[in-house]
Design a protein around this motif. Sequence first.
Motif, short mmCIF file in Angstrom:
data_model
loop_
_atom_site.label_atom_id
_atom_site.label_comp_id
_atom_site.label_asym_id
_atom_site.label_seq_id
_atom_site.Cartn_x
_atom_site.Cartn_y
_atom_site.Cartn_z
N PHE A 102 10.79 20.98 55.87
CA PHE A 102 10.30 19.58 55.11
C PHE A 102 10.40 18.43 56.88
CE2 PHE A 102 13.30 21.63 53.08
CZ PHE A 102 13.53 20.98 51.74
N LYS A 105 12.49 12.69 58.05
CA LYS A 105 13.03 12.21 57.03
C LYS A 105 13.81 12.78 55.95
CE LYS A 105 12.07 7.28 58.61
NZ LYS A 105 11.52 6.79 57.78
N GLY A 106 13.63 13.71 55.69
CA GLY A 106 13.87 15.24 55.48
C GLY A 106 12.91 15.08 54.02
N LYS A 107 11.31 15.16 54.13
CA LYS A 107 10.77 14.57 53.09
C LYS A 107 9.90 16.09 53.21
CE LYS A 107 9.57 10.13 52.25
NZ LYS A 107 9.86 9.39 51.53
N TRP A 108 9.59 16.55 52.35
CA TRP A 108 9.00 18.03 51.54
C TRP A 108 7.93 18.09 52.65
CZ3 TRP A 108 10.88 21.69 49.42
CH2 TRP A 108 12.09 21.82 48.09
N ASN B 14 17.88 12.99 50.99
CA ASN B 14 17.06 13.16 51.55
C ASN B 14 16.27 14.61 50.78
OD1 ASN B 14 17.46 15.69 53.14
ND2 ASN B 14 17.39 14.01 55.04
N CYS B 15 14.73 14.75 50.27
CA CYS B 15 14.60 16.15 50.04
C CYS B 15 14.87 17.21 50.09
CB CYS B 15 12.47 16.48 49.80
SG CYS B 15 12.02 14.89 48.78
N ARG B 16 14.80 17.21 51.52
CA ARG B 16 16.35 18.81 52.15
C ARG B 16 17.58 18.57 51.30
NH1 ARG B 16 15.83 19.33 58.59
NH2 ARG B 16 16.80 21.28 58.50
N GLN B 17 18.35 17.03 51.34
CA GLN B 17 19.27 17.82 51.06
C GLN B 17 19.67 18.42 49.43
OE1 GLN B 17 20.14 13.68 52.43
NE2 GLN B 17 21.80 14.82 54.34
N PRO B 47 7.99 14.86 43.32
CA PRO B 47 8.10 16.55 43.83
C PRO B 47 9.21 17.31 43.68
CG PRO B 47 7.45 15.06 45.45
CD PRO B 47 8.30 14.06 44.79
#
Lengths: 205, 91
Positions: A102, A105-108, B14-17, B47
């Motif tokens: 990731f 900001k936690g985006k893929w 977010n995507c990770r969480q 995604p």
Amino acid sequence: MPEQPATNLTTSDPATWVDAHGDILFRYAVKRVRDRETAEELVQETLLAALQNRDSFSGKSAEQTWFISILRNKIVDHIRKRARERDRFEPTPDETYFDAKFAKKGKWSDAPVGWSGSNLSPDELREFRAALDLCADKLPPALAHVFSLRELDQMDSDSICKVLSITPTNLWTRLHRMRITLRECLEVHWLGDAKTTPAAAKEGC
Amino acid sequence: MNLLKKIQFVLNVNCRQASQLLSDKSERPLAGYERAALRFHLFVCGPCRKYALFLLILRDVMMRISAEPNDAVHLSHESRSRIKATLEAHS
């Protein structure tokens, strides 16, 4: 009183076991331990244990079901031992694993694309399975263990935590890692070219 | 977690969480605010919707695979003979 069908309370001749059940047991084991040599050993141990405990075969279940239940225990024992050995040498990987997957900001970092419709045709299923085999072989041991116990055997979380001596939170993290690792690998090996359609690449959060 | 923190989580997930929550969903019951966060995130994130679909496909395939035998795998002749000999020796 109607006559009861004769129940088979004894096992068949052990000399016939390998030919009758060897392949089935071997497939079962190979799928779970992902190593032919280990699988062969487990099959041998299973049949040997069955031979030594022939008296405990009740005839309530089919002979093959009985063999598989013994084999299943052997596989879980094997994974338990492997998990202990491994933990002595490599500490449990922490959250940093996800840092590579990731971005800010936690985006893929490498966003999932190309997955559509979940109804696979028999042909697609065969291809998916081949790709999955390949990807499961590439999993590091800690993730391969949870793949085998959770995805293949649908064992519940509590039992897996006991086998691997880990906490539920740790298990959930591992399962998540295992799933995102498989996703990346399957996108390459199963979806392949389908992945890089321009429409799919544009989509973002 | 207090209400304000929960609301912040829902709005900022977010995507990770979200991908962790998607995986956790099949392992444990999610808390109300986690379900809300996931629903909200999936609504805005393509995604992660794809990832959710991947997890569905994976689960479906695993169910079908564990029911079907794989006929292509066989015990080798050597191990077959070895196991037979071992059984014979212990009979």
